[in-house]
Design a protein around this motif. Structure first.
Motif, PDB file in Angstrom:
ATOM      1  N   SER A  45      42.766  35.156  39.146  1.00 33.08           N
ATOM      2  CA  SER A  45      42.715  36.488  38.525  1.00 33.08           C
ATOM      3  C   SER A  45      42.390  36.318  37.048  1.00 33.08           C
ATOM      4  O   SER A  45      42.864  35.373  36.412  1.00 33.08           O
TER       5      SER A  45
ATOM      6  N   ASP B 273      45.803  41.675  49.632  1.00 33.08           N
ATOM      7  CA  ASP B 273      45.128  40.420  49.972  1.00 33.08           C
ATOM      8  C   ASP B 273      46.031  39.208  49.764  1.00 33.08           C
ATOM      9  O   ASP B 273      45.935  38.217  50.490  1.00 33.08           O
TER      10      ASP B 273
ATOM     11  N   LEU C 226      51.292  44.343  37.261  1.00 38.05           N
ATOM     12  CA  LEU C 226      50.313  45.136  38.011  1.00 38.05           C
ATOM     13  C   LEU C 226      50.954  45.946  39.124  1.00 38.05           C
ATOM     14  O   LEU C 226      50.286  46.753  39.769  1.00 38.05           O
ATOM     15  N   TYR C 227      52.234  45.727  39.365  1.00 34.41           N
ATOM     16  CA  TYR C 227      52.875  46.309  40.551  1.00 34.41           C
ATOM     17  C   TYR C 227      54.026  47.237  40.166  1.00 34.41           C
ATOM     18  O   TYR C 227      54.591  47.131  39.081  1.00 34.41           O
TER      19      TYR C 227
ATOM     20  N   LYS D 262      40.921  44.520  39.434  1.00 36.18           N
ATOM     21  CA  LYS D 262      41.840  44.970  38.381  1.00 36.18           C
ATOM     22  C   LYS D 262      43.009  43.996  38.243  1.00 36.18           C
ATOM     23  O   LYS D 262      44.179  44.396  38.197  1.00 36.18           O
ATOM     24  N   ASN D 263      42.649  42.745  38.214  1.00 37.66           N
ATOM     25  CA  ASN D 263      43.561  41.608  38.063  1.00 37.66           C
ATOM     26  C   ASN D 263      44.355  41.250  39.317  1.00 37.66           C
ATOM     27  O   ASN D 263      45.051  40.235  39.325  1.00 37.66           O
ATOM     28  N   ARG D 264      44.263  42.047  40.376  1.00 40.38           N
ATOM     29  CA  ARG D 264      44.944  41.662  41.615  1.00 40.38           C
ATOM     30  C   ARG D 264      44.079  40.687  42.410  1.00 40.38           C
ATOM     31  O   ARG D 264      42.885  40.937  42.620  1.00 40.38           O
ATOM     32  N   PHE D 265      44.713  39.621  42.876  1.00 37.50           N
ATOM     33  CA  PHE D 265      44.081  38.628  43.748  1.00 37.50           C
ATOM     34  C   PHE D 265      43.228  39.277  44.824  1.00 37.50           C
ATOM     35  O   PHE D 265      43.654  40.245  45.447  1.00 37.50           O
ATOM     36  N   ASN D 266      42.029  38.740  45.075  1.00 30.87           N
ATOM     37  CA  ASN D 266      41.305  39.192  46.257  1.00 30.87           C
ATOM     38  C   ASN D 266      40.800  38.025  47.094  1.00 30.87           C
ATOM     39  O   ASN D 266      40.650  36.900  46.618  1.00 30.87           O
TER      40      ASN D 266
END
Lengths: 240, 240
Positions: B12, A179, A18-19, B152-156
């Motif tokens: 996620s 986050d 994702l990065y 979008k799959n990123r941790f929140n």
């Protein structure tokens, strides 16, 4: 205009894609225990450490280079390798001047993923080299990804705490809209004053303490006891 | 012998495949804002909510059932749908007795992933129905997965805080060997007394507040203001 580089924290290798890895320095974090062992062996004089993704490569490269073969799967030494993944196995009296070929469950796997994704630069971090990592990152002026190796892709606390420790020290040098990074710093601040007790609650502690590794794990969360910066170049981790 | 069921938290959708979904109740968590909107619409009398994975399905099913079409991508209403993903759009005077077809960036996506992975049961949770979720889970005697929809799959943070709120209330009923769950509860305890301030620091706040949604986001972290339990059955979420 804010021109500080970006810093992100990745909580699992499963989220690496994702990065924007290929524009970033990636810090591989595997506190229990690969990156603690790596910095300790290099601090104690190892010539270089060759991280490999699987056991067969470890044996083959070790034989070819007449190097020490080391590694673990699920916390245990692998049959056919000479040594394990404990920092305590690599005092200066043993490791000085030698080359080690290392394969582990999580840390070396993430390192190879970062390379395959085109990371601009790869270094390794754990509490024993906390200051070396922070000093390097603070002055680099490049984007940074703190990569937690996790446990078979499941989030773990100890890698997150190390990411938080780094962020806590160098956040003023970066733009952080992430986050994961905010959480990591919160968790570090919450637990930094009682780390030896806190790690006893983690799932990884329960997994590894079965093998009598309590002292090992306490060492792995002790800052700056092997304070060098392992940098990956030409297939191996070395210190400059 | 400990016979309590297991509870895990998934940070996620990208990590869902690591867990034993098909023996578990999965709680879909998308605090900003899908699962806050779902519980609010049902609390206010909606007959049912049909979650769909994409916009074309939303339009087609909406037309077929003469239902309300609603959704968002990247925080904005989608062209061709009638309504957005704000709880404030669905007061009783509007939604009572109606059917809504809903598609969102993260929450409805995770819900469909859980179904495709064979989840034993699927419910939705957010702060507006915190107590309903906890009361249901505490008495179920089944394994539970708290599934954060993330961004979008990123941790929140906001989904994690809700998972922590649930764990904080019902942990005595479960066996929890899960670093994600320990972290979620720590984060909840750290921030529970200043939630309105804390959410202003999250990346999602900065994303959505651009659209003037501050009041919406504060509502989404307010406990028990729409306290029903949405359960998925036969293609729709309803309350019994």
């Amino acid at each position: 205009m804010n021109t500080k580089p970006l810093l992100h924290t990745i909580l699992s290798p499963g989220l690496l894609n994702l990065y924007d890895v290929n524009n970033s320095i990636v810090v591989i974090i595997d506190v229990f225990r690969a990156t603690s062992t790596i910095t300790t062996a290099l601090f104690n004089g190892a010539a270089k450490i060759i991280p490999v993704a699987n056991v067969d490569d470890c044996k083959a490269i070790g034989a070819q280079l007449n190097a020490i073969t080391a590694g673990e799967r699920d916390g245990k030494i692998i049959e056919g390798l000479q040594h394990g993944n404990s920092p305590a196995e690599y005092p200066r009296s043993f490791i000085d001047g030698k080359t080690m070929v290392l394969t582990t469950t999580n840390g070396t796997k993430l390192l190879h993923m970062a390379l395959e994704n085109g990371a601009a630069e790869v270094v390794t971090g754990s509490f024993p080299n906390l200051s070396a990592v922070c000093d390097f990152l603070a002055n680099t002026n490049k984007h940074v990804i703190l990569g937690c190796s996790a446990w078979k892709n499941r989030f773990n606390l100890e890698d997150t705490l190390f990411a938080g420790a780094v962020i806590n020290r160098i956040k003023d040098n970066f733009t952080i809209h992430c986050d994961s990074s905010m959480m990591a710093e919160d968790m570090y601040n919450l637990h930094k004053d009682h780390m030896y007790n806190f790690i006893r609650k983690t799932t990884h502690w329960h997994r590894l303490s079965k093998f009598g590794l309590e002292k090992d794990l306490e060492y792995c969360v002790t800052p700056d006891v092997a304070n060098v910066l392992p940098i990956y170049k030409d297939g191996a981790l070395t210190v400059s």
